[in-house]
Design an enzyme around this catalytic site. Structure first.
Site, PDB file in Angstrom:
ATOM      1  CG  HIS A 154      -2.037  -1.032   1.181  1.00  0.00           C
ATOM      2  ND1 HIS A 154      -3.132  -0.889   0.729  1.00  0.00           N
ATOM      3  CD2 HIS A 154      -2.056  -2.440   1.297  1.00  0.00           C
ATOM      4  CE1 HIS A 154      -4.095  -1.908   0.754  1.00  0.00           C
ATOM      5  NE2 HIS A 154      -3.370  -2.864   0.989  1.00  0.00           N
ATOM      6  CG  ASP A 174       0.031   9.354   0.906  1.00  0.00           C
ATOM      7  OD1 ASP A 174       0.162   8.039   1.327  1.00  0.00           O
ATOM      8  OD2 ASP A 174      -0.455  10.259   1.413  1.00  0.00           O
TER       9      ASP A 174
HETATM   10  C1  GDG Z   1      -2.143   3.955   3.472  1.00  0.00           C
HETATM   11  C2  GDG Z   1      -1.080   4.426   2.214  1.00  0.00           C
HETATM   12  C3  GDG Z   1      -2.667   4.291   0.745  1.00  0.00           C
HETATM   13  C4  GDG Z   1      -7.975   9.762   8.116  1.00  0.00           C
HETATM   14  N1  GDG Z   1      -8.378  10.535   9.287  1.00  0.00           N
HETATM   15  C5  GDG Z   1      -9.561  10.210   9.660  1.00  0.00           C
HETATM   16  C6  GDG Z   1     -10.120   9.143   8.754  1.00  0.00           C
HETATM   17  N2  GDG Z   1      -8.942   8.811   7.844  1.00  0.00           N
HETATM   18  C7  GDG Z   1      -9.235   8.000   6.616  1.00  0.00           C
HETATM   19  C8  GDG Z   1      -9.301   8.789   5.384  1.00  0.00           C
HETATM   20  C9  GDG Z   1      -8.830   7.833   4.661  1.00  0.00           C
HETATM   21  C10 GDG Z   1      -7.907   6.828   5.276  1.00  0.00           C
HETATM   22  O1  GDG Z   1      -8.197   7.162   6.641  1.00  0.00           O
HETATM   23  C11 GDG Z   1      -6.493   7.347   5.094  1.00  0.00           C
HETATM   24  O2  GDG Z   1      -5.872   6.783   3.853  1.00  0.00           O
HETATM   25  P1  GDG Z   1      -4.955   7.431   3.134  1.00  0.00           P
HETATM   26  O3  GDG Z   1      -4.893   6.820   1.787  1.00  0.00           O
HETATM   27  O4  GDG Z   1      -4.919   8.972   2.960  1.00  0.00           O
HETATM   28  O5  GDG Z   1      -3.456   7.308   3.822  1.00  0.00           O
HETATM   29  P2  GDG Z   1      -2.709   6.201   4.810  1.00  0.00           P
HETATM   30  O6  GDG Z   1      -3.544   6.111   6.216  1.00  0.00           O
HETATM   31  O7  GDG Z   1      -1.527   6.524   5.151  1.00  0.00           O
HETATM   32  O8  GDG Z   1      -2.885   4.636   3.885  1.00  0.00           O
HETATM   33  C12 GDG Z   1      -1.636   5.460   1.312  1.00  0.00           C
HETATM   34  C13 GDG Z   1      -3.673   3.672   1.576  1.00  0.00           C
HETATM   35  O9  GDG Z   1      -2.636   3.116   2.419  1.00  0.00           O
HETATM   36  C14 GDG Z   1      -4.542   2.749   0.932  1.00  0.00           C
HETATM   37  O10 GDG Z   1      -3.747   1.792   0.116  1.00  0.00           O
HETATM   38  O11 GDG Z   1      -3.781   5.283  -0.003  1.00  0.00           O
HETATM   39  O12 GDG Z   1      -0.769   5.748   0.458  1.00  0.00           O
HETATM   40  O13 GDG Z   1      -0.029   5.236   3.070  1.00  0.00           O
HETATM   41  O14 GDG Z   1      -9.815   6.750   4.150  1.00  0.00           O
HETATM   42  O15 GDG Z   1     -10.785   9.026   5.291  1.00  0.00           O
HETATM   43  N3  GDG Z   1     -11.005   8.343   8.802  1.00  0.00           N
HETATM   44  C15 GDG Z   1     -11.960   8.810  10.085  1.00  0.00           C
HETATM   45  N4  GDG Z   1     -11.557   9.712  10.954  1.00  0.00           N
HETATM   46  C16 GDG Z   1     -10.518  10.151  10.845  1.00  0.00           C
HETATM   47  O16 GDG Z   1     -10.094  11.206  11.869  1.00  0.00           O
HETATM   48  N5  GDG Z   1     -13.158   8.002  10.337  1.00  0.00           N
END
Ligand code: GDG
Length: 502
Positions: free
Chosen positions: A152, A353
Site C-alpha cells: 500500500h 504517499d
Molecule cells: C495507506 C498508504 C494508501 C483519516 N483520518 C480520519 C479518517 N481517515 C481515513 C481517510 C482515508 C484513510 O483514513 C487514510 O488513507 P490514506 O490513503 O490517506 O493514507 P494512509 O492511512 O497512510 O494509508 C496510502 C492507503 O494505505 C490505501 O492503500 O493510499 O498511501 O499510506 O480513508 O478518510 N477516517 C476517520 N476519521 C479520521 O479522523 N473516520
C-alpha cells in the site's frame, strides 16, 4: 470460485470500530462482496502467559500479539525501519535496533496460526509492508496455493532500498509470491530496478521476473474508494460559518511525518501574509488523528504542528476569526463526506504517499454543479491518475501559497471541467476495480503453466520477440509453447521492465 483469504497486519470489525483507515475499509469491501476470510491482528496485546489462539467471528479470524512482538515487529521493524525507508526517510530509520529477527519471527508465528485454516484451493492475498515475509513462511510450511502480495505504500528508488541491511532477505521473501501488486507504475519501475540491479532478477520472455529460483509477476493496481459512499454527501450543517463568505480549506491526514503537515501550515501562513485581502475570509481545518504514538519519530510532529498552528493563529487571528482549526482527534467516518463537501478546497500535500485515498474521497463528495478544488502533492501516488488537480511541490512553500490563491479564485467553468475529469478517474479505479483486477491477475498467474490462458497485446509480443531473438536466436518465441505472457497491467509493466533492463 476459490475462497479468498485476506491477510493484513490489522483486522478491523467495521460494525464495531468507531473509525477505520482506507486499507481496512477496502478490505472490508472484499470480505462483504466476495465472502473472503480476513486474518490478522485484532489490535490487542496478549497477557503474560496467555495461550495463542485464533478467534473466529464470522468472516474474521484474529489473533493477539505479545508486548514483545508488538514492540519488535510492529513498532520496530515495520514502523521504524520499513515505513521510513519506503517513504525516502533514511534519516529516521532505526537500522541498528535489531528488530529484523522479531519481524521474521512474528511473520512465522502468524503463518503457523493461519496454516490450519487454509484449504487447498484458497487464494491468499497478503497486504502491506508488515507482512513481506509471510508468503515465504507459508511456503516453508508446505503451502503451494496462489499467494499474492500488495504494497500500500510506495516502493523507494533501488539505491534507497539497498540501504536496508536485510534487503536481500526481504527480496528472497518477495520471491515467494506469485504476484506483487503496487500502487503506481513508478513503484513498479522502482521495484524492477531493484530486482535487476540489487539481486540479479531477470525478466523472462513472458514478462514475469525470475528472482532467485522463482517466477513472479509485478504490476500496478491503483487502490480506490467506494465512490457511492461519498457521492451521497450533503453539506455538514455543523460547519456553516458565522460569516457565510468564509471559505474552508480541508486537510485530513493521520499525524504522520510523511503527510507534509508542517509544510501545509507554513504554506497557509505564507498565503495569509502574501495576500492579506484573504485574512478573515478563509480557514484551514486540519483533522490530524494521532497514530503510532509510541514510535520515536512521531513524538515531535505533534509538538511542531501545535506550535506552528498557535503561532499562525496568534499572528493573524481576530476575535471572530481563527485561521487554523487543528483537530487532533479522529472524526467519525460518517461525517467525513459532509466535511469534504462543505470545503471549497482540499489540501492533500504529503511529502510521499503510496496513493492517498483522501484525495479521491474529497473529489467523490463534491457537488457536481459547484465543486471544490483539489490541491495535490506531486509526491502522492494519486497524481498518476489525478493530473487535473492543482499539482504542487509541498516543499515549495511559496508556490503552495500561490496555488491556494489560484484555487480560491478559480472560476466555476474550470472547477467543473477539472471535477469531471477527476471524478472519471476516481470512478475508473474504484475499490472494486482494484481488487477485481488484482485477483483476476493472480488467477491468471496461477494458470501460467497453461500457455493457452495467456495472451499479450500485439505490440508487447512483438517487442518481447525481438528481445528474445536478439539475446538468444534459439529461444522459443514468447506466447509459444512452454511460455506464458502476462496481459493487461503486467504487459505495460513488462515494457517498463524491458526499458529498465536495457
Ligand atoms: C495507506 C498508504 C494508501 C483519516 N483520518 C480520519 C479518517 N481517515 C481515513 C481517510 C482515508 C484513510 O483514513 C487514510 O488513507 P490514506 O490513503 O490517506 O493514507 P494512509 O492511512 O497512510 O494509508 C496510502 C492507503 O494505505 C490505501 O492503500 O493510499 O498511501 O499510506 O480513508 O478518510 N477516517 C476517520 N476519521 C479520521 O479522523 N473516520
Amino acid at each position: 470460485m476459490s475462497r479468498i483469504i485476506l491477510v493484513s497486519n490489522r483486522v478491523v470489525d467495521l460494525r464495531k470500530a468507531p473509525q477505520a483507515g482506507g486499507v481496512a475499509v477496502a478490505l472490508a469491501d472484499v470480505v462483504r462482496s466476495l465472502g473472503a476470510l480476513w486474518f490478522g491482528w485484532n489490535g490487542e496485546i496478549k497477557a503474560e502467559g496467555e495461550e495463542d489462539f485464533v478467534r473466529r467471528e464470522g468472516r474474521l479470524a484474529t489473533v493477539k500479539l505479545s508486548a514483545t512482538e508488538h514492540q519488535g515487529y510492529y513498532l520496530g521493524y515495520a514502523n521504524s525501519v520499513l515505513w521510513p525507508v519506503f517513504h525516502n526517510r533514511l534519516d529516521v530509520a532505526q537500522f541498528e535496533a535489531g528488530f529484523f529477527d522479531q519481524y521474521v519471527d512474528v511473520n512465522g508465528h502468524l503463518a503457523e496460526l493461519l496454516r490450519p485454516l487454509l484449504r487447498d484451493d484458497d487464494v491468499i492475498w497478503v497486504h502491506d509492508y508488515h507482512l513481506i515475509p509471510l508468503g515465504a513462511e507459508l511456503r516453508r510450511r508446505g503451502v503451494t496455493n496462489a499467494i499474492g502480495f500488495y504494497l500500500h505504500i510506495p516502493f523507494p528508488p533501488w539505491q534507497t532500498f539497498m540501504a536496508i541491511p536485510e534487503h536481500e532477505q526481504l527480496a528472497r521473501a518477495l520471491a515467494a509470491y506469485d504476484l506483487i501488486g503496487l500502487q503506481t507504475k513508478a513503484d513498479v519501475a522502482n521495484l524492477i530496478d531493484y530486482m535487476a540491479n540489487g539481486v540479479n532478477g531477470r525478466i523472462v520472455p513472458d514478462g514475469r521476473i525470475r528472482l532467485f529460483d522463482r517466477l513472479l509477476s509485478v504490476a500496478s493496481f491503483p487502490v480506490g474508494i467506494d465512490v457511492a459512499d461519498f457521492a451521497k454527501a450533503k453539506r455538514d450543517a455543523r460547519l456553516v460559518q458565522a460569516r457565510a463568505s468564509v471559505n474552508r480549506i480541508i486537510g485530513v491526514d493521520r499525524l504522520d511525518y510523511t503527510k507534509g503537515l508542517p509544510q501545509k501550515l507554513k504554506a497557509f501562513g505564507r498565503f495569509l501574509e502574501k495576500y492579506p485581502q484573504y485574512q478573515g475570509q478563509v480557514v484551514l481545518t486540519q483533522i490530524a488523528p494521532p497514530t503510532r504514538q509510541n514510535v520515536d519519530a512521531y513524538a515531535d510532529i505533534r509538538h511542531q504542528l501545535e506550535t506552528l498552528a498557535g503561532s499562525i493563529n496568534g499572528r493573524f487571528g481576530e476575535l471572530d476569526w481563527v485561521p487554523i482549526h487543528y483537530i487532533h482527534r479522529s472524526t467519525p467516518r460518517r461525517r467525513l463526506a459532509g466535511i469534504y463537501r462543505s470545503s471549497r478546497i482540499a489540501m492533500v500535500t504529503p511529502l510521499r504517499d503510496g496513493m492517498n485515498l483522501v484525495a479521491k474521497e474529497y473529489v467523490a463528495a463534491q457537488d457536481a454543479d459547484d465543486p471544490g478544488v483539489l490541491i495535490l502533492s506531486q509526491f502522492a501516488g494519486a497524481v498518476e491518475e489525478m493530473s487535473e488537480a492543482l499539482i504542487v511541490n509541498p516543499y515549495n512553500i511559496e508556490e503552495s501559497a500561490d496555488v491556494i490563491r489560484t484555487a480560491l479564485e478559480m472560476q466555476l467553468d474550470e472547477r467543473r471541467a477539472r471535477y469531471q475529469s477527476l471524478m472519471a478517474a476516481v470512478r475508473k479505479h474504484d475499490v472494486r476495480s482494484w481488487y477485481q483486477s488484482f485477483l483476476a491477475h493472480l488467477e491468471r498467474v496461477r494458470g501460467a503453466d497453461d500457455p493457452s490462458r495467456w495472451r499479450s497485446p500485439e505490440p508487447i509480443r512483438a517487442a518481447l520477440e525481438k528481445l528474445v531473438e536478439a539475446k538468444d536466436p534459439q529461444a522459443p518465441s514468447p506466447g509459444g509453447r512452454g511460455s506464458s505472457i502476462v496481459a493487461d497491467h503486467a504487459s505495460e509493466d513488462s515494457e517498463l521492465a524491458l526499458k529498465t533492463c536495457q
